[in-house]
Design a protein around this motif. Structure first.
Motif, PDB file in Angstrom:
ATOM      1  N   UNK A 224       0.836  -1.205   0.000  1.00 53.61           N
ATOM      2  CA  UNK A 224       0.000   0.000   0.000  1.00 53.61           C
ATOM      3  C   UNK A 224       0.870   1.254   0.000  1.00 53.61           C
ATOM      4  N   UNK A 225       1.983   1.219   0.744  1.00 50.41           N
ATOM      5  CA  UNK A 225       2.889   2.363   0.760  1.00 50.41           C
ATOM      6  C   UNK A 225       3.459   2.622  -0.634  1.00 50.41           C
ATOM      7  N   UNK A 226       3.804   1.558  -1.347  1.00 50.87           N
ATOM      8  CA  UNK A 226       4.343   1.703  -2.702  1.00 50.87           C
ATOM      9  C   UNK A 226       3.308   2.305  -3.648  1.00 50.87           C
ATOM     10  N   UNK A 227       2.044   2.001  -3.424  1.00 53.04           N
ATOM     11  CA  UNK A 227       0.986   2.581  -4.252  1.00 53.04           C
ATOM     12  C   UNK A 227       0.910   4.098  -4.064  1.00 53.04           C
ATOM     13  N   UNK A 251      -8.782  -7.599  -9.689  1.00 56.76           N
ATOM     14  CA  UNK A 251      -7.863  -8.031 -10.733  1.00 56.76           C
ATOM     15  C   UNK A 251      -8.428  -9.226 -11.489  1.00 56.76           C
ATOM     16  N   UNK A 252      -9.158 -10.079 -10.784  1.00 55.27           N
ATOM     17  CA  UNK A 252      -9.768 -11.234 -11.444  1.00 55.27           C
ATOM     18  C   UNK A 252     -10.928 -10.811 -12.341  1.00 55.27           C
ATOM     19  N   UNK A 253     -11.636  -9.750 -11.939  1.00 57.01           N
ATOM     20  CA  UNK A 253     -12.818  -9.309 -12.682  1.00 57.01           C
ATOM     21  C   UNK A 253     -12.499  -8.422 -13.881  1.00 57.01           C
ATOM     22  N   UNK A 254     -11.382  -7.684 -13.800  1.00 55.62           N
ATOM     23  CA  UNK A 254     -11.157  -6.630 -14.779  1.00 55.62           C
ATOM     24  C   UNK A 254     -10.907  -7.188 -16.182  1.00 55.62           C
ATOM     25  N   UNK A 255     -10.285  -8.354 -16.274  1.00 52.75           N
ATOM     26  CA  UNK A 255     -10.038  -8.948 -17.594  1.00 52.75           C
ATOM     27  C   UNK A 255     -11.366  -9.254 -18.291  1.00 52.75           C
ATOM     28  N   UNK A 256     -12.276  -9.853 -17.529  1.00 53.85           N
ATOM     29  CA  UNK A 256     -13.581 -10.175 -18.097  1.00 53.85           C
ATOM     30  C   UNK A 256     -14.348  -8.905 -18.460  1.00 53.85           C
ATOM     31  N   UNK A 257     -14.195  -7.866 -17.610  1.00 54.25           N
ATOM     32  CA  UNK A 257     -14.895  -6.609 -17.870  1.00 54.25           C
ATOM     33  C   UNK A 257     -14.440  -5.972 -19.179  1.00 54.25           C
ATOM     34  N   UNK A 258     -13.147  -6.073 -19.488  1.00 53.11           N
ATOM     35  CA  UNK A 258     -12.642  -5.525 -20.739  1.00 53.11           C
ATOM     36  C   UNK A 258     -13.208  -6.271 -21.945  1.00 53.11           C
ATOM     37  N   UNK A 259     -13.358  -7.580 -21.800  1.00 54.07           N
ATOM     38  CA  UNK A 259     -13.795  -8.388 -22.932  1.00 54.07           C
ATOM     39  C   UNK A 259     -15.303  -8.318 -23.169  1.00 54.07           C
ATOM     40  N   UNK A 260     -16.089  -8.163 -22.091  1.00 54.35           N
ATOM     41  CA  UNK A 260     -17.549  -8.171 -22.279  1.00 54.35           C
ATOM     42  C   UNK A 260     -18.156  -6.775 -22.418  1.00 54.35           C
ATOM     43  N   UNK A 261     -17.312  -5.740 -22.521  1.00 54.06           N
ATOM     44  CA  UNK A 261     -17.820  -4.409 -22.813  1.00 54.06           C
ATOM     45  C   UNK A 261     -18.245  -3.585 -21.619  1.00 54.06           C
ATOM     46  N   UNK A 303      -5.613  -1.935 -11.059  1.00 53.94           N
ATOM     47  CA  UNK A 303      -5.801  -3.372 -11.271  1.00 53.94           C
ATOM     48  C   UNK A 303      -5.481  -3.758 -12.711  1.00 53.94           C
ATOM     49  N   UNK A 304      -5.850  -2.900 -13.656  1.00 52.04           N
ATOM     50  CA  UNK A 304      -5.529  -3.156 -15.067  1.00 52.04           C
ATOM     51  C   UNK A 304      -4.016  -3.145 -15.263  1.00 52.04           C
ATOM     52  N   UNK A 305      -3.340  -2.199 -14.620  1.00 47.30           N
ATOM     53  CA  UNK A 305      -1.884  -2.118 -14.755  1.00 47.30           C
ATOM     54  C   UNK A 305      -1.211  -3.347 -14.148  1.00 47.30           C
ATOM     55  N   UNK A 306      -1.685  -3.771 -12.973  1.00 50.27           N
ATOM     56  CA  UNK A 306      -1.077  -4.916 -12.294  1.00 50.27           C
ATOM     57  C   UNK A 306      -1.257  -6.212 -13.077  1.00 50.27           C
ATOM     58  N   UNK A 307      -2.352  -6.330 -13.798  1.00 53.91           N
ATOM     59  CA  UNK A 307      -2.598  -7.550 -14.566  1.00 53.91           C
ATOM     60  C   UNK A 307      -2.016  -7.476 -15.973  1.00 53.91           C
ATOM     61  N   UNK A 308      -1.301  -6.390 -16.298  1.00 50.75           N
ATOM     62  CA  UNK A 308      -0.656  -6.274 -17.593  1.00 50.75           C
ATOM     63  C   UNK A 308      -1.625  -6.077 -18.745  1.00 50.75           C
ATOM     64  N   UNK A 309      -2.752  -5.391 -18.479  1.00 55.41           N
ATOM     65  CA  UNK A 309      -3.795  -5.242 -19.505  1.00 55.41           C
ATOM     66  C   UNK A 309      -3.905  -3.813 -20.045  1.00 55.41           C
ATOM     67  N   UNK A 310      -2.880  -2.996 -19.823  1.00 54.96           N
ATOM     68  CA  UNK A 310      -2.953  -1.621 -20.315  1.00 54.96           C
ATOM     69  C   UNK A 310      -3.041  -1.566 -21.836  1.00 54.96           C
ATOM     70  N   UNK A 341      -5.562   8.358 -24.227  1.00 52.89           N
ATOM     71  CA  UNK A 341      -4.354   8.296 -23.408  1.00 52.89           C
ATOM     72  C   UNK A 341      -3.575   7.011 -23.693  1.00 52.89           C
ATOM     73  N   UNK A 342      -2.257   7.153 -23.836  1.00 54.71           N
ATOM     74  CA  UNK A 342      -1.364   6.012 -24.027  1.00 54.71           C
ATOM     75  C   UNK A 342      -0.301   6.042 -22.920  1.00 54.71           C
ATOM     76  N   UNK A 343      -0.176   4.944 -22.184  1.00 50.91           N
ATOM     77  CA  UNK A 343       0.806   4.865 -21.101  1.00 50.91           C
ATOM     78  C   UNK A 343       2.173   4.487 -21.652  1.00 50.91           C
ATOM     79  N   UNK A 344       3.178   4.526 -20.786  1.00 51.75           N
ATOM     80  CA  UNK A 344       4.529   4.160 -21.195  1.00 51.75           C
ATOM     81  C   UNK A 344       4.628   2.728 -21.680  1.00 51.75           C
ATOM     82  N   UNK A 345       3.918   1.805 -21.029  1.00 55.28           N
ATOM     83  CA  UNK A 345       3.986   0.395 -21.437  1.00 55.28           C
ATOM     84  C   UNK A 345       3.366   0.191 -22.817  1.00 55.28           C
ATOM     85  N   UNK A 346       2.304   0.921 -23.115  1.00 54.59           N
ATOM     86  CA  UNK A 346       1.692   0.821 -24.452  1.00 54.59           C
ATOM     87  C   UNK A 346       2.608   1.393 -25.522  1.00 54.59           C
ATOM     88  N   UNK A 347       3.248   2.516 -25.190  1.00 55.25           N
ATOM     89  CA  UNK A 347       4.155   3.140 -26.147  1.00 55.25           C
ATOM     90  C   UNK A 347       5.434   2.336 -26.332  1.00 55.25           C
TER      91      UNK A 347
END
Length: 516
Positions: A224-227, A251-261, A303-310, A341-347
């Motif tokens: 939490x401190x690192x966040x 984190x478990x839900x966000x992948x499905x949320x991206x795919x189902x709109x 959560x999206x960033x932590x799961x590598x879904x940016x 918006x495009x993050x560093x990982x996307x770029x």
């Protein structure tokens, strides 16, 4: 012999051992040897010389028996244990505190930006930095405290049993650790400064009953401190554990949320200060959860960033933004462009320009309909690598480059020119209360003057009042965006908003009649 008598005898022997094995016994050795020679001559002197070391070794062993489990494996100088020994020792401290009705605290410390340090100075220098940090922390400990080098740049410290330590005292201890780390380091003639984050857990708040559970709670506080960013200190609590558990579930839900709109862009309008006409929309990610309703981006974006879904998020945002542009065109509404918006990982993806080109061709859109929004921090830190090549490739393709949150990332003028930035977006921290704060006005004027000299367009973010809007127009800011113009909205509300806004812009001003 009763148990109580045995305990008293052991206590007396240990107290005697502390006296006879401690450094204070050296003060009596000259007098002891002189007395032996005076009373018994050379024979007594020789016996004393033989018996004193044996007595010291005997009682020193009794003192060592007092140490908590694992402590006898640590060196007297640094008191550093490996992970296995440390876990064993923490478990022993926890039980000892229970037996003696005392307390303790556990601290987890992690150096900030360690990966960046490795890239800049190399692994050998990073190892030396880590070793020096460990030595500094060890010298700030008491004799009963222990430290574990639990990772390349992470350290865990357990305090020996103490009568009392509360939240305020623990924060002061954590601050002392940070202060020792933040002192400059000398590496190969170079002065290096570093910072760290600290998470801690008071024994009275520790879950479970074992040392490992206590360590895990401490690591939760560190996470939490690192966040919160560099130099942060956070304490473990049951509420924090609930938040962490909920975040893990997200984190478990966000992948499905991206795919189902469920996660789609909402659009916030941008208008010209000269004409009042709509000059674009910014696409902002929003999650409409079927059970929890709207979830704040501050909750789900980490959560999206932590799961590598940016990258997947960017794909979703680009697809829906291009769909919106085609729908506005079909409705006869003029929206020049959409900012994504495009993050560093996307770029950092070498295939990004080709992916954008493919999407533009798919929707039959001109490249300048897309404004690529890049945080100033990304531009300020980007070396001549994939990020630089991608930004230049997108510029060559014809996309607009917007530098987001300008004023917060210390990007140089050279970086602005190198990346061929077309527009800078002034961060809302400069805009807030600008109509009432002369200092804010001077800052905005300086940014606008610089932009004018460089031939850049400007857009002010976070414009929330009519006074701020009017001031920015007077100072010469080209575009504005914020709640006073329009809040982020789903696509199906944008057509009505545009219609109402255009009617308001075209409506001639009404001059009130003077009373007779």
């Amino acid at each position: 012999m009763t148990g109580a008598f045995r305990n008293k005898l052991k206590q007396a022997l240990r107290e005697t051992a502390e006296v006879l094995s401690g450094p204070q016994i050296l003060a009596f050795l000259p007098a002891l040897t002189l007395a032996a020679f005076w009373l018994g001559g050379e024979i007594a002197l020789l016996m004393t010389a033989a018996l004193v070391p044996l007595t010291w070794l005997l009682f020193a062993g009794l003192v060592n028996d007092r140490a908590p489990r694992g402590q006898d494996n640590a060196t007297a100088k640094t008191r550093v244990l490996d992970k296995t020994e440390f876990t064993y020792h923490v478990d022993g401290v926890r039980h000892e505190c229970t037996d003696k009705q005392s307390t303790s605290a556990l601290f987890a410390i992690e150096l900030d930006d360690y990966d960046v340090f490795v890239e800049r100075y190399g692994h050998e220098a990073a190892e030396r930095l880590s070793a020096e940090t460990k030595a500094r922390l060890a010298t700030s400990l008491r004799e009963t405290d222990m430290i574990c080098h639990s990772g390349d740049h992470r350290f865990t410290i357990v305090l020996g049993p103490t009568a009392r330590i509360d939240l305020e005292a623990a924060i002061q201890v954590a601050g002392r650790f940070l202060k020792s780390i933040e002192e400059p380091h000398a590496l190969d003639g170079t002065t290096v400064f570093t910072t760290a984050c600290v998470g801690f857990c008071l024994l009275r708040r520790a879950p479970g009953s074992g040392g490992q559970e206590w360590i895990e709670a401490c690591n939760t506080a560190l996470l939490e401190a690192k966040r919160r960013g560099p130099c942060s200190i956070r304490a473990y609590s049951e509420e924090l554990q609930k938040i962490t558990t909920a975040r893990a579930g997200m984190r478990d839900e966000v992948r499905e949320a991206l795919e189902n709109g469920q996660i789609q862009p909402w659009f916030q309008p941008q208008i010209s200060t000269d004409t009042g006409q709509v000059t674009g929309f910014e696409a902002l990610a929003r999650w409409n959860h079927p059970e929890r309703g709207m979830i704040s981006p501050a909750e789900f974006l980490p959560a999206i960033e932590e799961t590598g879904l940016l990258e997947r998020l960017a794909e979703v945002m680009v697809f829906h933004s291009f769909t919106a542009l085609k729908a506005w065109d079909a409705a006869g509404v003029h929206v020049p462009r959409v900012g994504v918006n495009f993050s560093g990982s996307e770029l950092s993806n070498p295939a990004l320009p080709e992916k954008i080109q493919w999407e533009l061709d798919r929707f039959d859109l001109a490249p300048d309909r897309l404004a690529v929004e890049i945080l100033e921090t990304v531009v300020a830190q980007a070396p001549d690598d994939t990020i630089t090549r991608n930004i230049k490739a997108l510029t060559a393709l014809g996309c607009r480059i917007d530098l987001d949150d300008f004023g917060t990332g210390n990007a140089s003028i050279a970086s602005v020119r190198r990346f061929e930035v077309g527009r800078i977006k002034i961060d809302r921290s400069f805009v807030m209360k600008a109509d009432r704060d002369p200092e804010q006005q001077r800052m905005i004027s300086a940014i606008l003057s610089m932009a004018e000299r460089l031939g850049l367009e400007t857009l002010a973010e976070g414009v929330e009042t009519a006074g701020e809007h009017a001031l920015l127009s007077q100072l010469g800011c080209d575009h504005v965006q914020g709640f006073s113009i329009g809040r982020p909205m789903p696509f199906d509300q944008t057509l009505d908003w545009i219609s109402a806004h255009e009617a308001k812009v075209e409506e001639p001003p009404v001059i009130p009649k003077r009373k007779a």
